[in-house]
Scaffold this motif. Structure first.
Motif, PDB file in Angstrom:
ATOM      1  N   ARG A 119     -14.242  -3.069  -3.662  1.00  0.00           N
ATOM      2  CA  ARG A 119     -15.582  -3.210  -4.224  1.00  0.00           C
ATOM      3  C   ARG A 119     -16.468  -2.028  -3.856  1.00  0.00           C
ATOM      4  O   ARG A 119     -17.290  -1.572  -4.653  1.00  0.00           O
ATOM      5  CB  ARG A 119     -16.230  -4.506  -3.720  1.00  0.00           C
ATOM      6  N   ALA A 120     -16.292  -1.516  -2.612  1.00  0.00           N
ATOM      7  CA  ALA A 120     -17.132  -0.402  -2.157  1.00  0.00           C
ATOM      8  C   ALA A 120     -16.739   0.911  -2.825  1.00  0.00           C
ATOM      9  O   ALA A 120     -17.602   1.703  -3.211  1.00  0.00           O
ATOM     10  CB  ALA A 120     -17.036  -0.276  -0.635  1.00  0.00           C
ATOM     11  N   PHE A 121     -15.443   1.142  -2.960  1.00  0.00           N
ATOM     12  CA  PHE A 121     -14.970   2.415  -3.503  1.00  0.00           C
ATOM     13  C   PHE A 121     -14.506   2.317  -4.947  1.00  0.00           C
ATOM     14  O   PHE A 121     -14.443   3.322  -5.649  1.00  0.00           O
ATOM     15  CB  PHE A 121     -13.815   2.958  -2.651  1.00  0.00           C
ATOM     16  N   GLY A 122     -14.140   1.095  -5.377  1.00  0.00           N
ATOM     17  CA  GLY A 122     -13.585   0.925  -6.710  1.00  0.00           C
ATOM     18  C   GLY A 122     -12.093   1.219  -6.704  1.00  0.00           C
ATOM     19  O   GLY A 122     -11.590   1.974  -5.857  1.00  0.00           O
ATOM     20  N   ASP A 123     -11.369   0.637  -7.647  1.00  0.00           N
ATOM     21  CA  ASP A 123      -9.921   0.843  -7.714  1.00  0.00           C
ATOM     22  C   ASP A 123      -9.565   2.322  -7.844  1.00  0.00           C
ATOM     23  O   ASP A 123      -8.543   2.776  -7.322  1.00  0.00           O
ATOM     24  CB  ASP A 123      -9.336   0.081  -8.910  1.00  0.00           C
ATOM     25  N   ARG A 124     -10.431   3.065  -8.529  1.00  0.00           N
ATOM     26  CA  ARG A 124     -10.141   4.473  -8.780  1.00  0.00           C
ATOM     27  C   ARG A 124     -10.154   5.298  -7.502  1.00  0.00           C
ATOM     28  O   ARG A 124      -9.450   6.306  -7.404  1.00  0.00           O
ATOM     29  CB  ARG A 124     -11.158   5.020  -9.782  1.00  0.00           C
ATOM     30  N   TRP A 125     -10.960   4.875  -6.531  1.00  0.00           N
ATOM     31  CA  TRP A 125     -11.136   5.657  -5.308  1.00  0.00           C
ATOM     32  C   TRP A 125     -10.506   4.974  -4.091  1.00  0.00           C
ATOM     33  O   TRP A 125     -10.876   5.253  -2.962  1.00  0.00           O
ATOM     34  CB  TRP A 125     -12.631   5.888  -5.053  1.00  0.00           C
ATOM     35  N   VAL A 126      -9.550   4.091  -4.340  1.00  0.00           N
ATOM     36  CA  VAL A 126      -8.959   3.350  -3.230  1.00  0.00           C
ATOM     37  C   VAL A 126      -8.219   4.289  -2.271  1.00  0.00           C
ATOM     38  O   VAL A 126      -8.180   4.047  -1.060  1.00  0.00           O
ATOM     39  CB  VAL A 126      -8.017   2.252  -3.770  1.00  0.00           C
ATOM     40  N   GLN A 127      -7.654   5.379  -2.775  1.00  0.00           N
ATOM     41  CA  GLN A 127      -6.993   6.342  -1.887  1.00  0.00           C
ATOM     42  C   GLN A 127      -7.997   7.005  -0.948  1.00  0.00           C
ATOM     43  O   GLN A 127      -7.711   7.218   0.236  1.00  0.00           O
ATOM     44  CB  GLN A 127      -6.286   7.416  -2.717  1.00  0.00           C
ATOM     45  N   VAL A 128      -9.159   7.323  -1.472  1.00  0.00           N
ATOM     46  CA  VAL A 128     -10.207   7.905  -0.620  1.00  0.00           C
ATOM     47  C   VAL A 128     -10.591   6.915   0.470  1.00  0.00           C
ATOM     48  O   VAL A 128     -10.802   7.295   1.630  1.00  0.00           O
ATOM     49  CB  VAL A 128     -11.435   8.295  -1.463  1.00  0.00           C
ATOM     50  N   ALA A 129     -10.673   5.639   0.118  1.00  0.00           N
ATOM     51  CA  ALA A 129     -10.996   4.609   1.104  1.00  0.00           C
ATOM     52  C   ALA A 129      -9.966   4.590   2.221  1.00  0.00           C
ATOM     53  O   ALA A 129     -10.312   4.493   3.410  1.00  0.00           O
ATOM     54  CB  ALA A 129     -11.066   3.236   0.430  1.00  0.00           C
ATOM     55  N   MET A 130      -8.686   4.710   1.862  1.00  0.00           N
ATOM     56  CA  MET A 130      -7.634   4.702   2.878  1.00  0.00           C
ATOM     57  C   MET A 130      -7.685   5.954   3.750  1.00  0.00           C
ATOM     58  O   MET A 130      -7.489   5.889   4.967  1.00  0.00           O
ATOM     59  CB  MET A 130      -6.264   4.600   2.206  1.00  0.00           C
ATOM     60  N   VAL A 131      -7.975   7.108   3.147  1.00  0.00           N
ATOM     61  CA  VAL A 131      -8.047   8.356   3.918  1.00  0.00           C
ATOM     62  C   VAL A 131      -9.218   8.311   4.901  1.00  0.00           C
ATOM     63  O   VAL A 131      -9.065   8.656   6.082  1.00  0.00           O
ATOM     64  CB  VAL A 131      -8.182   9.568   2.973  1.00  0.00           C
ATOM     65  N   VAL A 132     -10.374   7.890   4.433  1.00  0.00           N
ATOM     66  CA  VAL A 132     -11.554   7.806   5.305  1.00  0.00           C
ATOM     67  C   VAL A 132     -11.296   6.834   6.449  1.00  0.00           C
ATOM     68  O   VAL A 132     -11.568   7.131   7.624  1.00  0.00           O
ATOM     69  CB  VAL A 132     -12.794   7.375   4.492  1.00  0.00           C
ATOM     70  N   THR A 133     -10.760   5.661   6.126  1.00  0.00           N
ATOM     71  CA  THR A 133     -10.468   4.659   7.154  1.00  0.00           C
ATOM     72  C   THR A 133      -9.462   5.184   8.169  1.00  0.00           C
ATOM     73  O   THR A 133      -9.648   5.058   9.379  1.00  0.00           O
ATOM     74  CB  THR A 133      -9.912   3.374   6.500  1.00  0.00           C
ATOM     75  N   ALA A 134      -8.384   5.788   7.676  1.00  0.00           N
ATOM     76  CA  ALA A 134      -7.334   6.285   8.568  1.00  0.00           C
ATOM     77  C   ALA A 134      -7.835   7.413   9.456  1.00  0.00           C
ATOM     78  O   ALA A 134      -7.479   7.482  10.642  1.00  0.00           O
ATOM     79  CB  ALA A 134      -6.139   6.754   7.746  1.00  0.00           C
TER      80      ALA A 134
END
Length: 440
Positions: free
Chosen positions: A90-105
Motif C-alpha cells: 500500500r505504501a509503495f504500490g505493486d510497481r515499487w515493491v522491489q524498492v520497498a524490499m531494497v530500502v527495508t533490507a
C-alpha cells in the motif's frame, strides 16, 4: 597445484549435483573428503577437520536460522507477515515493491548479519510474492542483494570491522565513506538483476513449510503495531548493541547487558517469546498451535541446515589443506597498487576458500605492512578488501547454499543468479573505492 585442486573439486561438485543428482549434503561431504586426502591431510585427521568445519558453521548459523525460521512461521501463521506485506504494497504500490524490499533490507542490513537479517525479512518477501503474485526472485533477489552488500562492504559486520582494526582505520569513518559505495552499488544491482533475461526465466516456488499457505481476510489480520514491533525487535536490539559498541567503552555501565541483549541468538529468542505471546494466548491461539508452527519451521529447515553444515566442512578442508597459505605466499611480493592488490587478493581467496571472513582476514594480513607507507587512506584499504571478499560466491560458500535452498533453486540457477551478482558487486565496489581515492 592447490588452486587446481579447488577448481577440480568445484567441477566435481557440479557434476555430482547436476548430472548424478546427488543430494547436496552427501556431495559436499564426499568431495570434501577427497580434497582432504589429495591435500595431504592424514586419514586419521580428516574426520576431525570435517567435524570442526561443521561445528564452526553450525555454531553461528543454527540458532540464528532456527530461531529466525520459527519467528517467521509464527508470524506467518498469525497473519503478521501478511499484514506487513500488505502495508508495504500500500505504501509503495505493486510497481515499487522491489524498492520497498531494497530500502527495508538496507536499513536492517546496515547492522545485522546477512543470515540474521535474511531470516527476519524472508517471510515478508514470501508473503509479498503470494499477495502480488510476482516471481519469487523478482521480490526476493533485491532483498538478498541489498543484504549481501551491507554485510560484505560495511562495519560493524565482522569482516570489515576486523580489517579496520588491523589497519588502524576509523570504524565510523569507514562506515560513513563506505555508504557512498555500498548504497548506490547495492541498489543498482538489486533493481537491475531481477530484470535480466536469464533471471526472469527462473520461476522457483516458495519452499514448503517456510510460510503458511493460508491467505487471511483483512479482519483476521493482527494489528500493524504489534506486527512491526515483533518484526523490528531483533533489529532494534542488535543494531542498538552495535551502536553502543562503537560509541561506548567496553567497561561502560550496562555494556554487558547491552551486548547480551544484542547478541543475535538472544535477540531472536526474545523475539520468538514475544511473538508466541502476542500471536498466541493474547490472540486466542493455543500453545499447542504455536508448538506446531515451531515444529513445522524446524522440519522445513532440516535439509537446509545439513547442506549449510556440509558447506562449512568443505570450506574447512580447503583452509586446513594449506590453500590460503599458498595464496598468501604467492601474492606477497606482487608489485601492484595497494588498493587493487588488497581487492585482488581478497577475490582470489574468496574464490578458493568460499569464506568471506577468511578472505578478508588473510588479505588484510598480506597488505597490512604497506598501509602505513603507501599514503593510501586506511579506510579505503578496508573497503577494498571488503569489496573483494564478496566476489564469486559459489559452491564452497555456505551462504551460497542458504541462498539456493531458501529460493528453491537448482545449483546452476543459483550460480547464474548469486555468483554473477556478487561478482559485479565486487567490481562496482572496487570502482567506487578507486573513485573515492581520487578525492580523499
Amino acid at each position: 597445484m592447490p588452486l587446481l585442486v579447488v577448481a577440480l573439486s568445484v567441477v566435481a561438485l557440479l557434476f555430482l549435483m547436476t548430472k548424478v543428482r546427488l543430494n547436496g549434503f552427501i556431495a559436499l561431504l564426499l568431495v570434501a573428503t577427497v580434497v582432504a586426502v589429495v591435500q595431504g591431510i592424514g586419514l586419521t585427521e580428516i574426520s576431525d577437520v570435517l567435524e570442526t568445519g561443521i561445528g564452526d558453521q553450525l555454531s553461528g548459523t543454527l540458532p540464528v536460522i532456527g530461531l529466525g525460521a520459527m519467528v517467521g512461521r509464527v508470524m506467518g501463521d498469525a497473519g503478521a507477515a501478511q499484514r506487513i506485506a500488505t502495508r508495504l504494497t500500500r505504501a509503495f504500490g505493486d510497481r515499487w515493491v522491489q524498492v520497498a524490499m531494497v530500502v527495508t533490507a538496507m536499513l536492517i542490513g546496515v547492522t545485522m548479519f546477512y543470515e540474521v537479517a535474511f531470516v527476519i525479512i524472508v517471510p515478508v518477501a514470501f508473503t509479498l510474492v503470494r499477495v502480488t503474485r510476482q516471481n519469487l526472485l523478482w521480490i526476493g533477489l533485491p532483498m538478498s542483494i541489498a543484504l549481501s552488500t551491507m554485510h560484505s562492504f560495511l562495519p560493524p559486520h565482522p569482516g570489515p570491522t576486523a580489517v579496520a582494526e588491523m589497519f588502524e582505520a576509523s570504524v565510523g569513518k569507514t562506515l560513513f565513506v563506505g555508504l557512498f559505495v555500498a548504497v548506490p552499488a547495492g541498489a543498482l544491482i538489486a533493481l537491475v538483476w531481477p530484470r535480466l533475461p536469464f533471471v526472469r526465466r527462473m520461476n522457483p516456488s516458495i519452499p514448503t513449510g517456510l510460510v503458511t499457505e493460508r491467505v487471511f481476510e483483512e479482519d483476521e489480520l493482527p494489528g500493524t503495531g504489534w506486527s512491526l514491533t515483533v518484526a523490528l525487535l531483533p533489529v532494534v536490539l542488535i543494531a542498538g548493541a552495535a551502536v553502543a559498541e562503537m560509541s561506548l567503552d567496553d567497561h561502560a555501565p550496562g555494556m554487558g547487558v547491552i551486548k547480551f541483549a544484542g547478541s543475535p541468538e538472544f535477540a531472536l529468542l526474545l523475539t520468538l517469546l514475544l511473538a508466541m505471546y502476542v500471536f498466541g494466548p493474547r490472540a486466542g491461539r493455543s500453545l499447542k498451535d504455536l508448538a506446531t508452527s515451531c515444529a513445522d519451521a524446524a522440519r522445513s529447515m532440516a535439509m537446509i541446515m545439513l547442506v549449510i553444515a556440509a558447506g562449512g566442512a568443505y570450506k574447512n578442508v580447503l583452509v586446513e589443506g594449506g590453500i590460503s597459505d599458498y595464496i598468501k605466499d604467492t601474492t606477497a611480493h606482487w608489485s601492484v597498487s595497494p588498493l587493487l592488490l588488497a581487492w585482488l587478493i581478497a577475490v582470489i581467496l574468496r574464490i578458493a576458500l568460499g569464506s568471506a571472513t577468511v578472505a578478508v582476514s588473510t588479505a588484510a594480513g598480506i597488505v597490512a605492512p604497506m598501509v602505513a607507507g603507501s599514503g593510501t587512506s586506511p579506510e579505503l584499504m578496508v573497503l577494498a578488501v571488503s569489496c573483494g571478499s564478496i566476489a564469486f560466491s559459489h559452491v564452497n560458500d555456505p551462504g551460497f547454499w542458504m541462498f539456493k535452498e531458501y529460493f528453491n533453486l537448482s545449483v546452476l540457477d543459483a550460480l547464474k543468479a548469486r555468483t554473477t551478482y556478487t561478482t559485479v558487486l565486487a567490481l562496482l565496489g572496487l570502482g567506487g573505492v578507486l573513485a573515492l581515492n581520487t578525492v580523499m
